[in-house]
Scaffold this motif. Structure first.
Motif, PDB file in Angstrom:
ATOM      1  N   VAL A  73       8.792 -69.362   8.843  1.00 44.52           N
ATOM      2  CA  VAL A  73       8.827 -69.930  10.195  1.00 44.52           C
ATOM      3  C   VAL A  73       8.071 -71.251  10.161  1.00 44.52           C
ATOM      4  O   VAL A  73       7.049 -71.370   9.490  1.00 44.52           O
ATOM      5  CB  VAL A  73       8.177 -68.964  11.218  1.00 44.52           C
ATOM      6  CG1 VAL A  73       8.105 -69.598  12.601  1.00 44.52           C
ATOM      7  CG2 VAL A  73       8.938 -67.651  11.271  1.00 44.52           C
ATOM      8  N   PHE A  74       8.579 -72.229  10.906  1.00 46.14           N
ATOM      9  CA  PHE A  74       7.878 -73.517  10.980  1.00 46.14           C
ATOM     10  C   PHE A  74       8.097 -74.145  12.347  1.00 46.14           C
ATOM     11  O   PHE A  74       9.077 -73.864  13.034  1.00 46.14           O
ATOM     12  CB  PHE A  74       8.343 -74.467   9.867  1.00 46.14           C
ATOM     13  CG  PHE A  74       9.800 -74.797   9.914  1.00 46.14           C
ATOM     14  CD1 PHE A  74      10.737 -73.976   9.320  1.00 46.14           C
ATOM     15  CD2 PHE A  74      10.238 -75.951  10.553  1.00 46.14           C
ATOM     16  CE1 PHE A  74      12.083 -74.285   9.364  1.00 46.14           C
ATOM     17  CE2 PHE A  74      11.581 -76.271  10.598  1.00 46.14           C
ATOM     18  CZ  PHE A  74      12.508 -75.428   9.999  1.00 46.14           C
ATOM     19  N   ARG A 130      13.271 -70.693  12.063  1.00 51.22           N
ATOM     20  CA  ARG A 130      13.237 -69.890  10.844  1.00 51.22           C
ATOM     21  C   ARG A 130      13.885 -70.708   9.728  1.00 51.22           C
ATOM     22  O   ARG A 130      14.910 -71.348   9.950  1.00 51.22           O
ATOM     23  CB  ARG A 130      14.031 -68.591  11.018  1.00 51.22           C
ATOM     24  CG  ARG A 130      13.442 -67.634  11.994  1.00 51.22           C
ATOM     25  CD  ARG A 130      14.322 -66.388  12.091  1.00 51.22           C
ATOM     26  NE  ARG A 130      13.873 -65.541  13.177  1.00 51.22           N
ATOM     27  CZ  ARG A 130      14.326 -65.616  14.429  1.00 51.22           C
ATOM     28  NH1 ARG A 130      15.267 -66.480  14.733  1.00 51.22           N
ATOM     29  NH2 ARG A 130      13.858 -64.820  15.348  1.00 51.22           N
ATOM     30  N   CYS A 131      13.284 -70.651   8.552  1.00 52.69           N
ATOM     31  CA  CYS A 131      13.922 -71.253   7.396  1.00 52.69           C
ATOM     32  C   CYS A 131      14.841 -70.198   6.793  1.00 52.69           C
ATOM     33  O   CYS A 131      14.400 -69.091   6.481  1.00 52.69           O
ATOM     34  CB  CYS A 131      12.887 -71.718   6.371  1.00 52.69           C
ATOM     35  SG  CYS A 131      13.671 -72.469   4.930  1.00 52.69           S
ATOM     36  N   ARG A 132      16.099 -70.529   6.634  1.00 53.71           N
ATOM     37  CA  ARG A 132      17.085 -69.573   6.119  1.00 53.71           C
ATOM     38  C   ARG A 132      17.279 -69.680   4.610  1.00 53.71           C
ATOM     39  O   ARG A 132      18.112 -68.970   4.050  1.00 53.71           O
ATOM     40  CB  ARG A 132      18.419 -69.764   6.834  1.00 53.71           C
ATOM     41  CG  ARG A 132      18.378 -69.423   8.310  1.00 53.71           C
ATOM     42  CD  ARG A 132      18.038 -67.970   8.500  1.00 53.71           C
ATOM     43  NE  ARG A 132      18.200 -67.567   9.898  1.00 53.71           N
ATOM     44  CZ  ARG A 132      17.777 -66.410  10.372  1.00 53.71           C
ATOM     45  NH1 ARG A 132      17.171 -65.545   9.587  1.00 53.71           N
ATOM     46  NH2 ARG A 132      17.951 -66.117  11.636  1.00 53.71           N
ATOM     47  N   ASN A 133      16.501 -70.541   3.975  1.00 62.43           N
ATOM     48  CA  ASN A 133      16.559 -70.659   2.521  1.00 62.43           C
ATOM     49  C   ASN A 133      15.823 -69.462   1.912  1.00 62.43           C
ATOM     50  O   ASN A 133      14.601 -69.334   2.059  1.00 62.43           O
ATOM     51  CB  ASN A 133      15.920 -71.979   2.084  1.00 62.43           C
ATOM     52  CG  ASN A 133      15.941 -72.173   0.591  1.00 62.43           C
ATOM     53  OD1 ASN A 133      16.363 -71.298  -0.169  1.00 62.43           O
ATOM     54  ND2 ASN A 133      15.472 -73.332   0.164  1.00 62.43           N
ATOM     55  N   GLU A 134      16.548 -68.598   1.248  1.00 57.76           N
ATOM     56  CA  GLU A 134      15.953 -67.377   0.689  1.00 57.76           C
ATOM     57  C   GLU A 134      14.900 -67.665  -0.372  1.00 57.76           C
ATOM     58  O   GLU A 134      14.026 -66.842  -0.618  1.00 57.76           O
ATOM     59  CB  GLU A 134      17.046 -66.479   0.119  1.00 57.76           C
ATOM     60  CG  GLU A 134      17.968 -65.939   1.181  1.00 57.76           C
ATOM     61  CD  GLU A 134      19.099 -65.110   0.596  1.00 57.76           C
ATOM     62  OE1 GLU A 134      19.122 -64.922  -0.638  1.00 57.76           O
ATOM     63  OE2 GLU A 134      19.954 -64.669   1.372  1.00 57.76           O
ATOM     64  N   LEU A 135      14.977 -68.834  -1.000  1.00 62.12           N
ATOM     65  CA  LEU A 135      14.020 -69.181  -2.049  1.00 62.12           C
ATOM     66  C   LEU A 135      12.746 -69.832  -1.493  1.00 62.12           C
ATOM     67  O   LEU A 135      11.804 -70.068  -2.247  1.00 62.12           O
ATOM     68  CB  LEU A 135      14.679 -70.121  -3.055  1.00 62.12           C
ATOM     69  CG  LEU A 135      15.940 -69.578  -3.735  1.00 62.12           C
ATOM     70  CD1 LEU A 135      16.548 -70.649  -4.628  1.00 62.12           C
ATOM     71  CD2 LEU A 135      15.631 -68.306  -4.511  1.00 62.12           C
ATOM     72  N   CYS A 136      12.724 -70.102  -0.194  1.00 62.91           N
ATOM     73  CA  CYS A 136      11.590 -70.803   0.412  1.00 62.91           C
ATOM     74  C   CYS A 136      10.546 -69.799   0.887  1.00 62.91           C
ATOM     75  O   CYS A 136      10.882 -68.769   1.472  1.00 62.91           O
ATOM     76  CB  CYS A 136      12.085 -71.656   1.576  1.00 62.91           C
ATOM     77  SG  CYS A 136      10.764 -72.588   2.395  1.00 62.91           S
ATOM     78  N   PRO A 184       9.532 -78.039   6.413  1.00 66.64           N
ATOM     79  CA  PRO A 184       8.569 -78.898   5.701  1.00 66.64           C
ATOM     80  C   PRO A 184       8.339 -78.466   4.255  1.00 66.64           C
ATOM     81  O   PRO A 184       7.844 -79.258   3.451  1.00 66.64           O
ATOM     82  CB  PRO A 184       7.289 -78.755   6.533  1.00 66.64           C
ATOM     83  CG  PRO A 184       7.432 -77.448   7.220  1.00 66.64           C
ATOM     84  CD  PRO A 184       8.901 -77.252   7.461  1.00 66.64           C
ATOM     85  N   LYS A 185       8.704 -77.261   3.914  1.00 66.76           N
ATOM     86  CA  LYS A 185       8.451 -76.755   2.558  1.00 66.76           C
ATOM     87  C   LYS A 185       9.607 -77.079   1.603  1.00 66.76           C
ATOM     88  O   LYS A 185       9.393 -77.566   0.508  1.00 66.76           O
ATOM     89  CB  LYS A 185       8.244 -75.246   2.637  1.00 66.76           C
ATOM     90  CG  LYS A 185       7.658 -74.620   1.417  1.00 66.76           C
ATOM     91  CD  LYS A 185       6.165 -74.760   1.458  1.00 66.76           C
ATOM     92  CE  LYS A 185       5.508 -73.747   0.550  1.00 66.76           C
ATOM     93  NZ  LYS A 185       4.097 -73.665   0.802  1.00 66.76           N
ATOM     94  N   CYS A 186      10.846 -76.788   2.039  1.00 64.45           N
ATOM     95  CA  CYS A 186      11.988 -76.939   1.128  1.00 64.45           C
ATOM     96  C   CYS A 186      12.933 -78.078   1.523  1.00 64.45           C
ATOM     97  O   CYS A 186      13.915 -78.332   0.829  1.00 64.45           O
ATOM     98  CB  CYS A 186      12.760 -75.630   1.039  1.00 64.45           C
ATOM     99  SG  CYS A 186      13.597 -75.173   2.568  1.00 64.45           S
ATOM    100  N   ASN A 187      12.658 -78.731   2.659  1.00 66.82           N
ATOM    101  CA  ASN A 187      13.471 -79.855   3.150  1.00 66.82           C
ATOM    102  C   ASN A 187      14.913 -79.479   3.489  1.00 66.82           C
ATOM    103  O   ASN A 187      15.785 -80.349   3.506  1.00 66.82           O
ATOM    104  CB  ASN A 187      13.448 -81.021   2.170  1.00 66.82           C
ATOM    105  CG  ASN A 187      12.083 -81.662   2.092  1.00 66.82           C
ATOM    106  OD1 ASN A 187      11.388 -81.768   3.099  1.00 66.82           O
ATOM    107  ND2 ASN A 187      11.686 -82.055   0.903  1.00 66.82           N
TER     108      ASN A 187
END
Ligand SMILES: [Zn+2]
Length: 124
Positions: free
Chosen positions: A86-87, A76-82, A39-42
């Protein structure tokens, strides 16, 4: 008949089993969405962190209370910039975030409330 046609969103959830007693039916369902969106970085993620159970009220089946036990998932969000590490997955056609009732039950209750005009009974 395919049992999944009983569900509000068979593309996102499937039935695992039914449990019934004299007063209610419990349908155990699980999410089957192949990928979910942070939901944060799409960005899509399929990195499962854990499962958890959400207990939801659904439309009654022939006057028998129906409850769902949804085995929902956290990713887990795997985007290092995000900043969202966890979502929880969202099932927008089935249940709103943090809700205890399915969307179709909420829509039905809303229609009933409008039909009753806030009076609390059908007799005016
Ligand atoms: Zn993210």
């Amino acid at each position: 008949m395919n049992a999944n046609t009983l569900l509000a969103d068979p593309a996102a959830i499937e039935i695992e089993k039914f449990v019934s007693d004299d007063n209610s039916i419990i349908i155990v369902v699980r999410s089957i969405q192949p990928a979910v969106i942070c939901p944060k970085c799409n960005q899509p993620s399929n990195s499962l962190k854990c499962r958890y159970v959400r207990r939801l009220a659904d439309l009654p089946w022939h006057d028998v209370a129906a409850r769902l036990e949804l085995k929902a998932r956290k990713f887990r969000c795997r985007n290092e910039l995000c900043s969202q590490k966890v979502f929880c997955e969202h099932l927008p056609n089935f249940v709103a975030a943090y809700a205890r009732r399915t969307i179709r039950l909420m829509e039905t209750l809303t229609l009933l409330a409008f039909a009753l005009g806030g009076s609390g009974s059908f007799a005016h």
